[in-house]
Design a protein around this motif. Structure first.
Motif, short mmCIF file in Angstrom:
data_model
loop_
_atom_site.label_atom_id
_atom_site.label_comp_id
_atom_site.label_asym_id
_atom_site.label_seq_id
_atom_site.Cartn_x
_atom_site.Cartn_y
_atom_site.Cartn_z
N THR A 12 0.83 -1.19 0.00
CA THR A 12 0.00 0.00 0.00
C THR A 12 0.87 1.24 0.00
N ASN A 13 0.66 2.10 -0.98
CA ASN A 13 1.39 3.36 -1.08
C ASN A 13 0.43 4.50 -0.81
N TYR A 38 4.78 13.12 -1.51
CA TYR A 38 5.74 12.34 -0.72
C TYR A 38 5.08 10.99 -0.52
N HIS A 39 5.76 9.92 -0.91
CA HIS A 39 5.17 8.58 -0.92
C HIS A 39 5.61 7.76 0.30
N SER A 40 4.67 7.01 0.85
CA SER A 40 4.91 6.26 2.08
C SER A 40 5.77 5.02 1.87
N ILE A 41 5.59 4.34 0.76
CA ILE A 41 6.17 3.01 0.59
C ILE A 41 7.68 3.05 0.31
N GLY A 52 10.82 9.51 -9.27
CA GLY A 52 10.94 10.03 -7.91
C GLY A 52 12.37 10.30 -7.52
N ILE A 53 12.52 11.02 -6.43
CA ILE A 53 13.83 11.41 -5.90
C ILE A 53 13.89 10.97 -4.44
N GLU A 54 14.99 10.34 -4.05
CA GLU A 54 15.16 9.96 -2.64
C GLU A 54 14.94 11.19 -1.77
N TYR A 55 14.16 11.04 -0.70
CA TYR A 55 13.84 12.19 0.14
C TYR A 55 14.05 11.87 1.62
N ARG A 56 13.17 11.11 2.19
CA ARG A 56 13.21 10.79 3.63
C ARG A 56 12.71 9.38 3.87
N PRO A 57 12.58 8.98 5.13
CA PRO A 57 12.19 7.58 5.41
C PRO A 57 10.75 7.25 4.98
N GLU A 58 10.52 5.95 4.86
CA GLU A 58 9.16 5.46 4.64
C GLU A 58 8.33 5.79 5.87
N TRP A 59 7.00 5.75 5.74
CA TRP A 59 6.12 5.98 6.88
C TRP A 59 5.58 4.66 7.39
N ILE A 65 2.05 12.72 9.24
CA ILE A 65 2.72 13.28 8.06
C ILE A 65 1.98 14.55 7.66
N SER A 66 2.73 15.60 7.37
CA SER A 66 2.14 16.88 6.96
C SER A 66 2.84 17.42 5.74
N CYS A 67 2.13 18.25 5.01
CA CYS A 67 2.68 18.95 3.85
C CYS A 67 2.46 20.44 4.06
N GLY A 68 3.49 21.23 3.78
CA GLY A 68 3.39 22.67 3.92
C GLY A 68 3.86 23.38 2.66
#
Length: 145
Positions: A12-13, A38-41, A52-59, A65-68
């Motif tokens: 699940t993404n 920003y994708h969870s999987i 996509g571009i490497e960003y941060r950890p999976e959730w 999780i928030s977006c600003g």
């Protein structure tokens, strides 16, 4: 948003981000033109591409999780459990709308601060008052983690 349950965590993404109108309902945001997510999987960030571009950890379940978006600098950023994850994209100006999507079953809780008891987890937004304008010129710049 707070992730409460993911039916199939390995497949699940869940995505969170911004998109313009209209965004096709059959396509995951971030992969489509004029959308950022920003994708969870895989923890990647996407802006109009399929790689996509490497960003941060999976959730995971219970993550918040928030977006600003800062309209003065066209800066898009994400937070995880109240921690600033760094700039995701800059210099992209559009009329944005928040968007959440997934490719399978999940349960989330969304905080639009429509309940006075809800508090934002991100420390810069904790005392945000929706009845007053945002003073963008007083915003602090953050260092990337």
């Amino acid at each position: 948003m707070t992730i409460l349950k993911i039916t199939d965590p390995y497949n699940t993404n869940i995505t969170i981000g911004l998109a313009t109108k209209p965004n096709p309902c059959f396509r995951i945001p971030g992969l489509n033109l004029y959308s950022i997510n920003y994708h969870s999987i895989n923890g990647k960030k996407f802006n109009n591409n399929n790689i996509g571009i490497e960003y941060r950890p999976e959730w995971k379940v219970e993550d918040i999780i928030s977006c600003g978006y800062y309209s003065d600098s066209s800066e898009v950023f994400f937070t995880r459990n109240g921690d600033f994850l760094g700039e995701a994209f800059t210099g992209i100006k559009h009329i944005w709308f928040p968007i959440i999507s997934a490719n399978d079953s999940y349960v989330i809780k969304i905080n639009f601060r429509n309940n006075p008891d809800n508090k934002f987890k991100y420390k810069e937004a904790i005392d945000y008052d929706f009845d007053k304008p945002i003073l963008l010129s007083r915003r602090r710049r953050f260092k990337k983690n």
